[in-house]
Design a protein around this motif. Structure first.
Motif, PDB file in Angstrom:
ATOM      1  N   GLN A  43       0.692  -1.278  -0.222  1.00 23.14           N
ATOM      2  CA  GLN A  43       0.072  -0.040  -0.019  1.00 23.14           C
ATOM      3  C   GLN A  43       0.905   1.043  -0.025  1.00 23.14           C
ATOM      4  O   GLN A  43       1.957   1.271   0.626  1.00 23.14           O
ATOM      5  CB  GLN A  43      -0.863   0.033   1.369  1.00 23.14           C
ATOM      6  N   ARG A  44       0.321   2.150  -0.715  1.00 21.17           N
ATOM      7  CA  ARG A  44       0.948   3.522  -0.816  1.00 21.17           C
ATOM      8  C   ARG A  44       0.909   4.326   0.494  1.00 21.17           C
ATOM      9  O   ARG A  44      -0.367   4.453   0.706  1.00 21.17           O
ATOM     10  CB  ARG A  44       0.534   4.337  -2.046  1.00 21.17           C
ATOM     11  N   ARG A  45       1.876   4.506   1.476  1.00 16.83           N
ATOM     12  CA  ARG A  45       1.397   5.212   2.552  1.00 16.83           C
ATOM     13  C   ARG A  45       2.407   6.306   2.559  1.00 16.83           C
ATOM     14  O   ARG A  45       3.461   6.377   1.997  1.00 16.83           O
ATOM     15  CB  ARG A  45       1.959   4.167   3.586  1.00 16.83           C
ATOM     16  N   THR A  46       2.033   7.495   3.410  1.00 19.54           N
ATOM     17  CA  THR A  46       2.956   8.792   3.503  1.00 19.54           C
ATOM     18  C   THR A  46       4.176   8.194   3.981  1.00 19.54           C
ATOM     19  O   THR A  46       5.169   8.862   3.879  1.00 19.54           O
ATOM     20  CB  THR A  46       2.309   9.651   4.099  1.00 19.54           C
ATOM     21  N   SER A  47       4.244   7.250   5.028  1.00 19.42           N
ATOM     22  CA  SER A  47       5.407   7.102   5.813  1.00 19.42           C
ATOM     23  C   SER A  47       6.287   6.208   4.788  1.00 19.42           C
ATOM     24  O   SER A  47       7.442   6.004   5.464  1.00 19.42           O
ATOM     25  CB  SER A  47       5.040   6.289   6.973  1.00 19.42           C
ATOM     26  N   MET A  48       5.889   5.712   3.968  1.00 19.37           N
ATOM     27  CA  MET A  48       6.712   4.751   3.349  1.00 19.37           C
ATOM     28  C   MET A  48       8.081   5.535   2.809  1.00 19.37           C
ATOM     29  O   MET A  48       9.224   4.694   2.708  1.00 19.37           O
ATOM     30  CB  MET A  48       6.161   4.335   1.877  1.00 19.37           C
ATOM     31  N   SER A  49       7.909   6.848   2.631  1.00 17.24           N
ATOM     32  CA  SER A  49       9.344   7.361   2.237  1.00 17.24           C
ATOM     33  C   SER A  49      10.223   7.831   3.407  1.00 17.24           C
ATOM     34  O   SER A  49      11.449   8.125   3.446  1.00 17.24           O
ATOM     35  CB  SER A  49       8.936   8.749   1.508  1.00 17.24           C
ATOM     36  N   LYS A  50       9.570   7.519   4.669  1.00 13.26           N
ATOM     37  CA  LYS A  50      10.576   7.627   5.885  1.00 13.26           C
ATOM     38  C   LYS A  50      11.264   6.546   6.001  1.00 13.26           C
ATOM     39  O   LYS A  50      11.050   5.555   6.232  1.00 13.26           O
ATOM     40  CB  LYS A  50       9.633   7.960   7.203  1.00 13.26           C
ATOM     41  N   LYS A  51      12.605   6.801   6.742  1.00 15.62           N
ATOM     42  CA  LYS A  51      13.606   5.704   6.788  1.00 15.62           C
ATOM     43  C   LYS A  51      14.089   5.729   8.422  1.00 15.62           C
ATOM     44  O   LYS A  51      14.203   6.700   8.624  1.00 15.62           O
ATOM     45  CB  LYS A  51      14.601   5.920   5.849  1.00 15.62           C
ATOM     46  N   ILE A  52      14.014   4.481   8.878  1.00 21.56           N
ATOM     47  CA  ILE A  52      14.628   4.553  10.120  1.00 21.56           C
ATOM     48  C   ILE A  52      15.792   3.386  10.263  1.00 21.56           C
ATOM     49  O   ILE A  52      15.906   2.421   9.915  1.00 21.56           O
ATOM     50  CB  ILE A  52      13.448   3.668  10.961  1.00 21.56           C
ATOM     51  N   LEU A  53      16.736   3.845  10.936  1.00 21.72           N
ATOM     52  CA  LEU A  53      17.913   3.233  11.179  1.00 21.72           C
ATOM     53  C   LEU A  53      17.956   2.539  12.588  1.00 21.72           C
ATOM     54  O   LEU A  53      17.610   3.187  13.535  1.00 21.72           O
ATOM     55  CB  LEU A  53      19.182   4.090  11.390  1.00 21.72           C
ATOM     56  N   VAL A  54      17.818   1.208  12.529  1.00 23.38           N
ATOM     57  CA  VAL A  54      17.796   0.470  13.907  1.00 23.38           C
ATOM     58  C   VAL A  54      19.307   0.158  14.311  1.00 23.38           C
ATOM     59  O   VAL A  54      20.134  -0.662  13.361  1.00 23.38           O
ATOM     60  CB  VAL A  54      17.021  -0.719  13.689  1.00 23.38           C
ATOM     61  N   VAL A  55      19.863   0.614  15.458  1.00 26.20           N
ATOM     62  CA  VAL A  55      21.167   0.150  15.819  1.00 26.20           C
ATOM     63  C   VAL A  55      21.010  -0.516  16.921  1.00 26.20           C
ATOM     64  O   VAL A  55      20.510  -0.223  18.031  1.00 26.20           O
ATOM     65  CB  VAL A  55      21.981   1.492  16.223  1.00 26.20           C
ATOM     66  N   ASP A  56      21.174  -1.799  16.889  1.00 26.10           N
ATOM     67  CA  ASP A  56      21.236  -2.741  17.892  1.00 26.10           C
ATOM     68  C   ASP A  56      22.106  -4.075  17.803  1.00 26.10           C
ATOM     69  O   ASP A  56      22.210  -4.430  16.562  1.00 26.10           O
ATOM     70  CB  ASP A  56      19.722  -3.205  18.595  1.00 26.10           C
ATOM     71  N   ASP A  57      22.875  -4.515  18.784  1.00 21.57           N
ATOM     72  CA  ASP A  57      23.613  -5.705  18.578  1.00 21.57           C
ATOM     73  C   ASP A  57      23.073  -7.068  18.832  1.00 21.57           C
ATOM     74  O   ASP A  57      23.470  -8.094  18.395  1.00 21.57           O
ATOM     75  CB  ASP A  57      25.001  -5.730  19.400  1.00 21.57           C
ATOM     76  N   ASP A  58      21.707  -7.153  19.077  1.00 26.87           N
ATOM     77  CA  ASP A  58      20.897  -8.414  19.266  1.00 26.87           C
ATOM     78  C   ASP A  58      20.232  -8.651  18.104  1.00 26.87           C
ATOM     79  O   ASP A  58      19.050  -7.687  17.701  1.00 26.87           O
ATOM     80  CB  ASP A  58      19.877  -8.036  20.550  1.00 26.87           C
ATOM     81  N   PRO A  59      20.421  -9.683  17.516  1.00 32.16           N
ATOM     82  CA  PRO A  59      19.806  -9.879  16.126  1.00 32.16           C
ATOM     83  C   PRO A  59      18.265 -10.089  16.067  1.00 32.16           C
ATOM     84  O   PRO A  59      17.523  -9.661  15.289  1.00 32.16           O
ATOM     85  CB  PRO A  59      20.343 -11.001  15.568  1.00 32.16           C
ATOM     86  N   ASN A  60      17.809 -10.471  17.319  1.00 35.65           N
ATOM     87  CA  ASN A  60      16.408 -10.676  17.441  1.00 35.65           C
ATOM     88  C   ASN A  60      15.766  -9.368  17.593  1.00 35.65           C
ATOM     89  O   ASN A  60      14.611  -9.186  17.085  1.00 35.65           O
ATOM     90  CB  ASN A  60      16.109 -11.566  18.726  1.00 35.65           C
ATOM     91  N   ILE A  61      16.233  -8.585  18.266  1.00 39.29           N
ATOM     92  CA  ILE A  61      15.774  -7.111  18.568  1.00 39.29           C
ATOM     93  C   ILE A  61      15.652  -6.621  17.154  1.00 39.29           C
ATOM     94  O   ILE A  61      14.853  -5.908  16.639  1.00 39.29           O
ATOM     95  CB  ILE A  61      16.344  -6.450  19.540  1.00 39.29           C
ATOM     96  N   VAL A  62      16.826  -6.628  16.414  1.00 41.73           N
ATOM     97  CA  VAL A  62      16.906  -6.055  15.061  1.00 41.73           C
ATOM     98  C   VAL A  62      15.932  -6.426  14.105  1.00 41.73           C
ATOM     99  O   VAL A  62      15.211  -5.597  13.446  1.00 41.73           O
ATOM    100  CB  VAL A  62      18.230  -6.194  14.425  1.00 41.73           C
ATOM    101  N   LYS A  63      15.460  -7.588  14.056  1.00 37.83           N
ATOM    102  CA  LYS A  63      14.443  -8.429  13.131  1.00 37.83           C
ATOM    103  C   LYS A  63      12.989  -8.061  13.632  1.00 37.83           C
ATOM    104  O   LYS A  63      12.265  -7.754  12.861  1.00 37.83           O
ATOM    105  CB  LYS A  63      14.904  -9.966  13.403  1.00 37.83           C
ATOM    106  N   TYR A  64      12.914  -7.885  15.014  1.00 39.20           N
ATOM    107  CA  TYR A  64      11.646  -7.571  15.558  1.00 39.20           C
ATOM    108  C   TYR A  64      11.096  -6.118  15.098  1.00 39.20           C
ATOM    109  O   TYR A  64      10.136  -5.964  14.466  1.00 39.20           O
ATOM    110  CB  TYR A  64      11.466  -7.726  17.001  1.00 39.20           C
TER     111      TYR A  64
END
Length: 164
Positions: A43-64
């Motif tokens: 779906q086209r959403r206005t937030s689709m253009s927004k990008k988030i950088l997730v910084v975490d060393d726990d791969p489970n948290i990163v994936k979640y």
């Protein structure tokens, strides 16, 4: 949406990349993953253009977090420590950073201070997501400090209030 595209690919990262690429060019995407057909209308959403950088060393948290933010319509890039985060930040220019504090090589507050030294990057909002106590004081200008384990709705609310 325009024409329909069918992606047959086992690698979810490749599927995600192709879905985004075709979606941005006006296609409706149907993805077949691991032999299981799952039709997904992106779906086209206005937030689709927004990008988030997730910084975490726990791969489970990163994936979640990657799944949580992607499902909410955001683009997500990741880094497993502060050194990698700075490189990813320079390349991707995210709109918001989700930052863990306790990581190997370079921990969160040091990355944050490094980022703030650059006038071009200093206004990027940061949400601290950490299991450490005293997180309220680690990153002085964070838009929020969220303690692990966290409430997904609370986190999404802060993200939406911050970047839309």
């Amino acid at each position: 949406m325009g024409k329909k595209i069918i992606i047959v690919e086992d690698d979810p990262c490749v599927v995600k990349y192709l879905e985004t690429l075709f979606y941005e060019n006006g296609y409706r995407v149907v993805a077949a993953r691991n032999g299981f057909n799952q039709e997904t209308e992106i779906q086209r959403r206005t937030s689709m253009s927004k990008k988030i950088l997730v910084v975490d060393d726990d791969p489970n948290i990163v994936k979640y977090l990657e799944t949580l933010f992607t499902d909410a319509g955001y683009q997500v890039v990741t880094a497993k420590n502060g050194n990698q985060a700075y490189e990813v930040f320079e390349k991707e220019r995210p709109d918001l950073i989700s930052l863990d504090l306790d990581m190997p090589e370079q921990w969160g507050p040091r990355f944050y201070r490094q980022l703030r030294k650059n006038p071009e990057y200093k206004d990027t909002p940061v949400i601290v997501v950490s299991g450490l106590s005293g997180i309220d004081h680690a990153v002085k200008d964070a838009v929020a400090n969220i303690k692990k384990p966290f409430d997904r709705d609370e986190l999404l609310k802060v993200v939406k209030e911050t970047i839309g």
